[in-house]
Each structure stands twice: as structure tokens, then as C-alpha cells.
Design an enzyme around this catalytic site. Sequence first.
Site, PDB file in Angstrom:
ATOM      1  N   LYS A 166     -10.520  -0.583   9.704  1.00 21.25           N
ATOM      2  CA  LYS A 166     -10.264  -1.581   8.555  1.00 21.25           C
ATOM      3  C   LYS A 166     -11.189  -3.313   9.501  1.00 21.25           C
ATOM      4  CE  LYS A 166      -8.334  -2.244   5.454  1.00 21.25           C
ATOM      5  NZ  LYS A 166      -7.245  -2.454   3.731  1.00 21.25           N
ATOM      6  N   GLN A 213      -4.499  -5.241   6.406  1.00 20.70           N
ATOM      7  CA  GLN A 213      -5.719  -6.234   5.340  1.00 20.70           C
ATOM      8  C   GLN A 213      -6.184  -7.542   6.911  1.00 20.70           C
ATOM      9  OE1 GLN A 213      -7.672  -4.679   3.523  1.00 20.70           O
ATOM     10  NE2 GLN A 213      -8.929  -6.636   3.319  1.00 20.70           N
ATOM     11  N   CYS A 215      -4.254   2.482  -3.709  1.00 18.31           N
ATOM     12  CA  CYS A 215      -3.881   2.511  -3.280  1.00 18.31           C
ATOM     13  C   CYS A 215      -2.207   2.125  -3.128  1.00 18.31           C
ATOM     14  CB  CYS A 215      -3.784   3.384  -1.795  1.00 18.31           C
ATOM     15  SG  CYS A 215      -4.981   4.443  -1.517  1.00 18.31           S
ATOM     16  N   HIS A 219       0.597  -1.661   0.033  1.00 21.24           N
ATOM     17  CA  HIS A 219      -0.139   0.231   0.375  1.00 21.24           C
ATOM     18  C   HIS A 219       1.220   1.135  -0.041  1.00 21.24           C
ATOM     19  CE1 HIS A 219      -2.550   2.909   1.418  1.00 21.24           C
ATOM     20  NE2 HIS A 219      -3.801   2.122   1.946  1.00 21.24           N
ATOM     21  N   ASP A 256       2.762  -4.636   7.950  1.00 19.24           N
ATOM     22  CA  ASP A 256       1.723  -4.038   7.443  1.00 19.24           C
ATOM     23  C   ASP A 256       0.141  -5.237   7.471  1.00 19.24           C
ATOM     24  OD1 ASP A 256      -0.950  -2.443   6.926  1.00 19.24           O
ATOM     25  OD2 ASP A 256       0.129  -1.939   4.744  1.00 19.24           O
TER      26      ASP A 256
HETATM   27  N1  PMP Z   1      -1.819  -0.572   5.019  1.00 17.46           N
HETATM   28  C1  PMP Z   1      -2.789  -1.276   3.276  1.00 17.46           C
HETATM   29  C2  PMP Z   1      -2.820  -3.079   3.084  1.00 17.46           C
HETATM   30  C3  PMP Z   1      -3.738  -0.693   3.729  1.00 17.46           C
HETATM   31  O1  PMP Z   1      -5.317  -1.881   3.086  1.00 17.46           O
HETATM   32  C4  PMP Z   1      -3.975   0.515   4.328  1.00 17.46           C
HETATM   33  C5  PMP Z   1      -5.824   1.281   4.489  1.00 17.46           C
HETATM   34  N2  PMP Z   1      -6.781   0.821   2.905  1.00 17.46           N
HETATM   35  C6  PMP Z   1      -3.232   0.509   5.015  1.00 17.46           C
HETATM   36  C7  PMP Z   1      -1.958   0.395   5.049  1.00 17.46           C
HETATM   37  C8  PMP Z   1      -3.731   2.828   5.776  1.00 17.46           C
HETATM   38  O2  PMP Z   1      -4.298   2.098   6.426  1.00 17.46           O
HETATM   39  P1  PMP Z   1      -5.151   3.286   7.528  1.00 17.46           P
HETATM   40  O3  PMP Z   1      -6.462   4.084   6.844  1.00 17.46           O
HETATM   41  O4  PMP Z   1      -5.650   3.072   9.173  1.00 17.46           O
HETATM   42  O5  PMP Z   1      -4.280   5.126   6.940  1.00 17.46           O
END
Ligand code: PMP
Length: 413
Positions: free
Chosen positions: A233, A210, A371, A130, A207
Site C-alpha cells: 500500500k 492506510q 474488509c 480493518h 494500524d
Molecule cells: N489495515 C488496513 C487499514 C488496511 O487497509 C489493510 C489492507 N487493505 C490491512 C490492514 C492489511 O494489510 P496487508 O494487506 O498488508 O495484510
Amino acid sequence: MQPTSTELRFDVEKVRADFPILGLRPHGKPLVYLDNAASAQKPRAVIEALRRFYESENANVHRGVHYLSQLASERYEAAREKLRRLLNARDAREIVFTSGATDAINLVATSFGQVFLKPGDEVLLTQMEHHSNIVPWQMLRDRAGIVLRVVPVTDAGELDLATFDQLLTERTKLVAMVHVSNTLGTVNPVKQIIAKSHARGAAVLLDCAQAAPHLRIDVQDLGCDFAAIAGHKMFGPTGVGVLYGRAEWLDRMPPHRGGGNMIKSVTFEKTTYADAPARFEAGTPPIAGAIGLGEAADYLMNLDFAAATSHEAELLAYATEQVRTVPGLRIIGTAADKVPVLSFTMDAAHPHDIGQVLDGYGVAIRAGHHCTQPLHQRFGLASTARASFAFYNKREEVDALVSALHHVNEVFV
Ligand code: PMP
């Protein structure tokens, strides 16, 4: 349709009743919410915790001597303990509340980066990251002269582990990678990767944004050094997340932001810093959000997670089989080990057009790059459509998705 064996064991209707928003009818159609990878819906317990906090517990934390401030502080620290239990961290000191996964990763890049990364040191990322696990490292590269290496992804959407082995060298000081891809659904073999990285002397940041809604994350069993969690999430509120960091690291890391709450004493000549986790929580923290997130952690702990996981696996298998009946549809991400995230393209329509047609049928999906632009470039794409499921989704919703996808072909062919 007869319920399947998993649905009998996992009472999806009972679980759905915990999520009030699932009763909505956008455009007069039952809501089919398949955008869980962008943000998951909230159980009543989380919504109630937020209401209760603002109605009868609200005050700032750690400062006051009065009843409400003590109550708010207790609730906030209790939430930290709930997150500790969910992640099986050794100590609640290892749980830092942040504004999200992005904030957690930035914390590590800034603070760990300042002390433990020198010019020429290598940070190993993957092609499926991401943006929030790419950009902070590029900013550090431009500031501190570190070198970024990137593990490629195979056509199936799995990590190229042979290349990982080659890229992991004595120059690698940190491996920062996604546990579960938010675009491909791929579950990476992180335990094996962590063991290899530690053997080479590299720390590992996962990270888990997900991963948290789909897997039990046991940070001690995984052995990771850091883990980033996104509250919204994993069925918690927006604006809150967690950085798990092993105490051995957090105790040696400098604050990444200065302000109130993170100090022991301040004079104009010198400031001394609080211990972790307060050292990393400058300013008024997301108090209500953290309390709501603690409630989400409890909700997940009380769920029959094995049944929920096998229900999700069945949804993914059924959805994968059914979308293949749609002419011109191509799935992006066919890893052997996946969570129920289904990204795809269609010959007939751009992802945004697919999303718009589906919305007319009450089916909410995501269209865009999610993203993960470098990952999309890897597949020669600018964007995909993505249907992402949670344990509260059901087979009938897969049918609604697939029927709406057939309509896309009727509209655009
Ligand atoms: N990493 C991953 C794999 C994500 O899917 C997301 C959220 N879409 C993020 C990081 C970012 O998280 P946050 O919205 O809490 O900043």
C-alpha cells in the site's frame, strides 16, 4: 484546463512518469487508477530493485559465507535501515519484516498477547477497524479470555472520543486502532489517543497500513508502542510489511513462530532464541520484497511530501465537490481530517454494478466491504464503492470518474 497552483508546485506528470503502469490503456481507455487503498502502484525504482536483486544479488540471507549471500544480507539489512529512517524509529532492531500489516498485527496479538494479556484484560478497538485488526484479537479472546471493547464511530465517520474516554480504564491493557481508515479516509487523532492511553497504563498498536501512503509516520513523535505497515500500500512489493515495535517490548516478547533464523542454539532438549528482530523472522524472510520496500521508503523520503500531501488534499476537495453533482450519490465518511479516500453509494446501482460500468471507461475503483464489515453495518450498508487516490492521480482523473458516474445513472435509471 489551467493547472492549479498545487499542480504547478507538485509536478504530477513528472511523478506519473515514475510509475510505468499508469500508461496502460485497459479497454482502449487511459487507465484511471483509483484503487490505491487496495494496493498502490510501484515506481520504476522499486521494480528495478526487484529485477536487480534477482539478476545479480539473489541468495539467502544470514547463512552463507559466499559473495552473493553476503551481498543479499547487506541489502536486506540496508532495507531495514531505510524503513527505520522512514518511520524515525530509534533503532533498526525495532523494525521487523513481516509478510504484511495483517502478519504484523497477528504477531503482536500472539506474542504480546501471550505474555502481557491475562484473562479479563481489555483490548480497545474501534468500529472502523480493518478485519485484520479485529479477527486476531477475537482469536486471542477465544484462546485467552481477554475482553474486547469497541469505540463507536459518528455519522461523519469520526471516532466518538467521549466514549473512548469512558472505555479507556485501568482494565485496558492495549489500544489497537487504525491510524487512517481505509474505508472512510478518516485520520484519527492518534497522538492524543496515545497520550491518554499511556496515562492509563495501556500500550498502543497503530494500524498504519492506510496512513503510510499519505502521512509521514514518526513513531517517536507519536509515541506508539507498535505500528503495522503494509508494503504494497506504500508503493512497495506485495508479500512484505513491517512491524515497528519499541525495543522495550520486543525484547520481552516471545517468538510467535519457530524455525530457522530465529534461534541462538537448538538441541532436542532446549532452544534459545535470537534477539529481536531476528526472533520474529523465522524462516527465509521476504528478502526481495524487503529490498523493494526499502526502495519505496527511499522514494517517499525523496518526494516533496508537503507538496504531495497538499496535492492530495486538493484532489480530495475537488473530487468531493464534483461527485456531489451526481444525482443519488451519498458519500460515506465526511470527517474533518481525511486522506483522499472517497466511499459512496448510489441510489441507482449496487456498488459492484458501479464498479463494472466504471471499468468500461478505464476507471478502476473498489466495490465491496473493503474488509470493514462492522463499519459498513454501522452505516446500515453491506457494501460501498470506493475511489481512493494517490499523489500520482490528477484532476483530469477526477473528471473521468465523475463523468463515468453520470453514465452509471444513465445506464441504471
Ligand atoms: N489495515 C488496513 C487499514 C488496511 O487497509 C489493510 C489492507 N487493505 C490491512 C490492514 C492489511 O494489510 P496487508 O494487506 O498488508 O495484510
